[in-house]
Scaffold this motif. Structure first.
Motif, PDB file in Angstrom:
ATOM      1  N   HIS A  36       7.484   2.935   7.387  1.00 15.09           N
ATOM      2  CA  HIS A  36       7.046   2.611   8.005  1.00 15.09           C
ATOM      3  C   HIS A  36       4.963   2.085   7.781  1.00 15.09           C
ATOM      4  CE1 HIS A  36       5.986  -0.012  11.238  1.00 15.09           C
ATOM      5  NE2 HIS A  36       7.090  -0.594  11.503  1.00 15.09           N
ATOM      6  N   ASN A  37       4.937   3.355   7.665  1.00 13.11           N
ATOM      7  CA  ASN A  37       3.340   3.157   7.794  1.00 13.11           C
ATOM      8  C   ASN A  37       2.153   2.270   8.658  1.00 13.11           C
ATOM      9  OD1 ASN A  37       3.255   4.737   5.356  1.00 13.11           O
ATOM     10  ND2 ASN A  37       3.625   2.545   4.012  1.00 13.11           N
ATOM     11  N   ALA A  54       5.368  -1.498   5.216  1.00 15.33           N
ATOM     12  CA  ALA A  54       5.796  -0.686   4.766  1.00 15.33           C
ATOM     13  C   ALA A  54       6.282  -0.372   3.389  1.00 15.33           C
ATOM     14  CB  ALA A  54       7.523  -1.121   5.444  1.00 15.33           C
ATOM     15  N   GLY A  55       6.605   0.941   2.633  1.00 14.99           N
ATOM     16  CA  GLY A  55       6.686   1.631   1.878  1.00 14.99           C
ATOM     17  C   GLY A  55       6.859   2.693   1.196  1.00 14.99           C
ATOM     18  N   PRO A  56       7.450   2.964  -0.295  1.00 15.13           N
ATOM     19  CA  PRO A  56       7.094   4.489  -0.235  1.00 15.13           C
ATOM     20  C   PRO A  56       6.105   5.240   0.056  1.00 15.13           C
ATOM     21  CG  PRO A  56       7.799   3.332  -2.595  1.00 15.13           C
ATOM     22  CD  PRO A  56       6.964   1.688  -1.487  1.00 15.13           C
ATOM     23  N   HIS A  78       0.034  -1.373  -0.481  1.00 12.81           N
ATOM     24  CA  HIS A  78       0.090  -0.072  -0.096  1.00 12.81           C
ATOM     25  C   HIS A  78       1.134   1.558  -0.075  1.00 12.81           C
ATOM     26  CE1 HIS A  78      -2.964  -3.208   2.102  1.00 12.81           C
ATOM     27  NE2 HIS A  78      -3.507  -2.525   1.501  1.00 12.81           N
ATOM     28  N   PRO A  79       1.151   1.545  -1.393  1.00 11.17           N
ATOM     29  CA  PRO A  79       2.213   2.864  -1.641  1.00 11.17           C
ATOM     30  C   PRO A  79       1.452   4.218  -0.573  1.00 11.17           C
ATOM     31  CG  PRO A  79       2.604   1.335  -3.633  1.00 11.17           C
ATOM     32  CD  PRO A  79       1.018   1.512  -2.422  1.00 11.17           C
ATOM     33  N   GLU A 134      -7.173   8.166   6.952  1.00  9.20           N
ATOM     34  CA  GLU A 134      -7.962   8.080   5.583  1.00  9.20           C
ATOM     35  C   GLU A 134      -7.583   6.666   5.056  1.00  9.20           C
ATOM     36  OE1 GLU A 134     -11.498   8.856   5.355  1.00  9.20           O
ATOM     37  OE2 GLU A 134     -11.462  10.172   7.345  1.00  9.20           O
ATOM     38  N   TRP A 135      -6.523   6.548   4.292  1.00  6.21           N
ATOM     39  CA  TRP A 135      -5.588   5.353   3.768  1.00  6.21           C
ATOM     40  C   TRP A 135      -5.905   4.058   4.783  1.00  6.21           C
ATOM     41  CZ3 TRP A 135      -1.063   3.686   5.448  1.00  6.21           C
ATOM     42  CH2 TRP A 135      -0.212   2.766   4.609  1.00  6.21           C
TER      43      TRP A 135
END
Length: 260
Positions: free
Chosen positions: A125-126, A149-151, A112-113, A212-213
């Motif tokens: 890290h997200n 984790a992601g961009p 989930h970028p 929201e994400w």
């Protein structure tokens, strides 16, 4: 016989993460290759605040090193809610972002970028939730659970962490010693992190988008029948998420002022 000890916490993988000796075994995911590449990079640059990727086991699970310490598992212990603990999380997150600066995420699939305009300029890290940070002696020493984790840029991750740790939500949903201290703790956190002026100016926008994400990830997981998300995404959880969004909107100016 090898003893497998279930580890508490988590949502998506609840009940499926086990400690085996000095290792952790977790379900292999389509994005595990990306996660392991990131963890190997962190090891290469000498960052000690994350587990090490050790491959897979005979059951096809990913194998990570076990990070000794304690996470802030509900009901949160008093030591995990101190201002000192909060500041140490900010410093740990900054070290993580600095350590990932040279990592190229482009060859790998990520779950989930972060959405534009927060999707570039680093790795997030997200999911820096209370149970995804390991403490020793009241100080944050490591991030765990890199499934999301992601961009993503720094302010995106800082906003997510502050929302969870300050916390930035409706006072009716804060029943511990943090009640009434949300904006003060926000300032402690961003100062400990060292968020720059640009990040502070973008913070409220990132905070709204991050909330929201994550809400959509959980809602979608529940609809798809992921057990942990189904268990979490109750009508009360949905109502709590709505109250958080409304609180952020009502207090956007106060949040911005607290960061100056």
């Amino acid at each position: 016989m090898t003893v497998e000890v279930p580890l508490p916490g988590g949502t998506a993988n609840r009940g499926r993460v086990h400690r085996v000796g000095d290792t952790v075994r977790r379900p292999w995911r389509p994005t595990s290759t990306a996660t392991h590449a990131l963890l190997r990079h962190l090891e290469h640059v000498g960052f000690d605040g994350a587990p090490r990727a050790l491959g897979t086991d005979g059951a096809g699970r990913e194998v990570l090193s076990y990070v000794p310490g304690q996470a802030v598992i509900a009901p949160a212990p008093a030591w995990g809610l101190t201002d000192a603990a909060l500041a140490s999380v900010g410093r740990l997150l900054r070290r993580f972002h600095d350590a990932t600066a040279g990592f190229d995420p482009s060859p790998y699939p990520w779950s989930h970028p972060a959405p534009a305009p927060f999707d570039g300029g680093g790795i997030a890290h997200n999911d820096p939730n209370l149970d995804n940070i390991v403490f020793r002696d009241g100080r944050a020493v490591a991030l765990i659970d890199f499934d999301l984790a992601g961009p993503g840029n720094a302010v995106w991750d800082v906003a997510a962490a502050a929302r969870l740790w300050a916390p930035l939500r409706a006072p009716a949903d804060i029943s511990d010693v943090r009640h009434g201290r949300e904006l003060l703790r926000l300032r402690i956190f961003v100062d400990a992190y060292g968020l720059d002026e640009t990040g502070r100016a973008e913070f409220v926008t990132a905070l709204r988008a991050s909330h929201e994400w994550m809400r959509e990830i959980v809602r979608d997981g529940a609809e798809r029948g992921v057990p942990g998300f189904v268990q979490y995404w109750t009508p009360e959880a949905a109502a709590r998420a709505a109250r958080t969004r409304e609180w952020i909107d009502r207090n956007a100016d106060a949040i911005t002022e607290a960061l100056r």
